[in-house]
Design a protein around this motif. Structure first.
Motif, short mmCIF file in Angstrom:
data_model
loop_
_atom_site.label_atom_id
_atom_site.label_comp_id
_atom_site.label_asym_id
_atom_site.label_seq_id
_atom_site.Cartn_x
_atom_site.Cartn_y
_atom_site.Cartn_z
N MET B 1 83.95 24.70 105.13
CA MET B 1 84.23 25.30 106.43
C MET B 1 84.05 26.80 106.32
N ASP B 4 87.80 31.08 109.96
CA ASP B 4 88.71 30.67 111.02
C ASP B 4 88.01 30.37 112.34
N LEU B 7 86.27 27.20 112.58
CA LEU B 7 87.15 26.05 112.46
C LEU B 7 87.89 25.81 113.76
N HIS B 8 88.43 26.88 114.35
CA HIS B 8 89.15 26.73 115.61
C HIS B 8 88.22 26.19 116.68
N ARG B 11 87.49 22.51 116.45
CA ARG B 11 88.54 21.53 116.71
C ARG B 11 88.32 20.84 118.05
N PRO B 13 86.55 19.00 121.14
CA PRO B 13 85.48 18.00 121.10
C PRO B 13 84.16 18.72 121.27
N GLY B 14 83.23 18.40 120.50
CA GLY B 14 81.96 19.09 120.61
C GLY B 14 81.31 19.15 119.27
N VAL B 15 80.98 20.32 118.86
CA VAL B 15 80.17 20.46 117.67
C VAL B 15 81.05 20.77 116.47
N GLU B 16 80.79 20.13 115.38
CA GLU B 16 81.49 20.54 114.17
C GLU B 16 80.43 20.95 113.16
N HIS B 18 79.03 20.34 110.05
CA HIS B 18 79.18 19.27 109.07
C HIS B 18 78.22 19.50 107.92
#
Lengths: 202, 168
Positions: B1, B4, B7-8, B11, B13-16, B18
């Motif tokens: 990650m 901050d 990461l926030h 959280r 819904p949407g894109v992370e 990865h």
């Protein structure tokens, strides 16, 4: 990481699943429903494959060398599609476009070979109206070919989107769906190759 | 990650962000295995390497193996938590596909067994017992049908004649 430990650390601990997972799952359900469609065509072929009505049988019509080339085209296009997805994930649009173009060429070669095989059969009087076996054959293999053609058009749209919009998350999700679709077509082809051609020539 | 902010943001819904564990090696291994399975299928189909009656079983096993290779190496279906739902959906799909294919083959084979074959049916018609009744029906039915169309008043009589025909 210490400063954010107050938040759930893993993405599965809480909160909604990321869009990539949800979109992939939804498209996976579509692919499985497509597999059910193909299963009914496979069942029809399995039932009718012996009903040649005095016409040509599979053993007389199928050319395994041709089938092997078709299989390799599709398999290699699956490979280049995977490498393209990998480049896209790593934000390398040039790499993606190169592999997508290779995928397109291999897919188009597959389709061209298949269409010329169909045309040759129809010219010899072994068209879909000749017997129940040939009707089932053209429906099953033609349906797979139609899916490949759809995939090729979709791939062109994806290449255009990457050029126009760049590799942003929404485009990446569409690319994920496209790769699922393309790899699934290869799985269907394994069934066609085995059930129709390899068992048909025996 | 990566910090901050990301990461926030991720959280929601949407894109992370990865980090993929997939590499070009995964695809290359998959391609190699798939090519091996394909070549094995073609060899098995065209030679007597396998016990001939077992060739179709061998081909199906090789096809299933290749489908497995595709699922794991190309579609990246694994045992991770992300894949649980996909695996369950796949299991359901496999069940439906199996029911459709095996059920169709089973039912049609059964119908085919219960069907009177054409040459058997012809033999039956030519047998001495059936010849008389067929002859009667052939001689009387057209006359009945004509009368039925042209003389509506005599339909009751015709009906009784038909009953006689059926019982005789």
């Amino acid at each position: 990481m210490d400063t954010v430990q107050a938040l759930p650390s893993g993405r599965h601990d809480s909160g909604p699943a990321p869009a990539r997972i949800v979109v992939g799952y939804g498209f996976w359900i579509f692919i499985l429903s497509d597999m059910v469609l193909f299963s009914s065509l496979f069942a029809a072929y399995a039932v009718l494959s012996g009903s040649a009505a005095g016409g040509p049988t599979g053993a007389e019509l199928f050319n395994l060398r041709n089938v092997f080339i078709l299989t390799m085209c599709l398999l290699l296009s699956s490979y280049t599609c995977g490498l393209g997805a990998l480049s896209a994930e790593r934000q390398r649009p040039e790499g993606f476009l190169l592999f997508a173009a290779l995928t397109f060429v291999l897919g188009a070669a597959f389709l061209w070979l298949e269409i010329s095989e169909f045309a040759g059969m129809i010219r010899e009087g072994a068209g879909p109206s000749r017997s129940a076996f040939l009707s089932a054959f053209f429906t099953l293999v033609g349906m797979h070919g139609a899916h490949v053609a759809t995939g090729l058009v979709w791939l062109l749209f994806m290449m255009a989107q990457v050029v126009a919009k760049g590799l942003r998350p929404a485009v990446l999700r569409r690319l994920l769906c496209f790769s699922l679709f393309w790899h699934a077509l290869d799985i269907v082809w394994v069934g066609v190759m085995t059930l129709v051609y390899l068992m048909g020539v025996r | 990650m990566n910090g901050d902010g990301h990461l926030h943001h991720d959280r929601t819904p949407g894109v992370e962000q990865h980090e993929s564990t997939i590499s070009a090696l995964t695809y290359t291994v998959g391609l190699g295995l798939a090519i091996l399975a394909t070549i094995a299928s073609f060899v098995v189909a065209q030679t007597d390497l396998l016990w001939p009656p077992g060739i179709s079983v061998g081909l199906i096993v090789l096809a299933l193996a290749q489908i497995g290779v595709h699922l794991v190496f190309f579609l990246h279906l694994g045992s991770g938590p992300d894949d649980t739902n996909n695996i369950l959906a796949l299991a359901f799909g496999v069940l439906i596909v199996f029911l459709v294919i095996a059920g169709s083959i089973w039912i049609t084979a059964n119908l085919n067994d219960n069907m009177m074959e054409v040459d058997r049916a012809e033999k039956h018609e030519r047998s001495p017992g059936s010849r008389r009744s067929t002859a009667i029906v052939r001689s009387r039915v057209p006359a009945l049908a004509t009368a039925w169309r042209t003389e509506p008043d005599r339909r009751v009589v015709l009906c009784s004649q038909r009953t006689e025909l059926r019982s005789g």
